[in-house]
Design a protein around this motif. Structure first.
Motif: not given
Length: 100
Positions: A3-7, A9-10, A15-19
């Motif tokens: 679950r932490t890896a999914k969080i 990744g999201v 962050g990429l979308m915000m950039t």
């Protein structure tokens, strides 16, 4: 996948979308002005026709095409010619005249 890896990744995707959104907001919206398209009468018509044919097949905006379409629009609507002068014989209105 934990679950932490999914969080993570999201969060990275967000962050990429915000950039990308910030970069798009900073960029100017208007394209650079195209140089004026000046053509001679005979050669200009043939070059304008070739340019418009090329532009008809494009799907992306092109500053050269925008200039060619502007020249074609001005030529079509005869905006390059000065408006006809209105001849006035006198300062009186047509229905006014000398009264007895």
């Amino acid at each position: 996948m934990p679950r932490t890896a999914k969080i993570a990744g999201v969060a990275a995707l967000a962050g990429l979308m915000m950039t990308v959104a910030i970069a798009a907001a900073v960029q100017p919206d208007e394209p650079a002005p195209a140089p004026p398209l000046v053509l001679s009468a005979d050669d200009g018509q043939a070059r304008l026709a070739r340019e418009l044919d090329r532009c008809a097949s494009l799907t992306m905006p092109d500053s050269g095409c925008e200039a060619a379409w502007a020249v074609n629009r001005r030529r079509f609507f005869r905006q390059d010619e000065p408006p006809p002068e209105i001849e006035r014989g006198s300062d009186t209105a047509p229905d006014e005249g000398t009264r007895p």
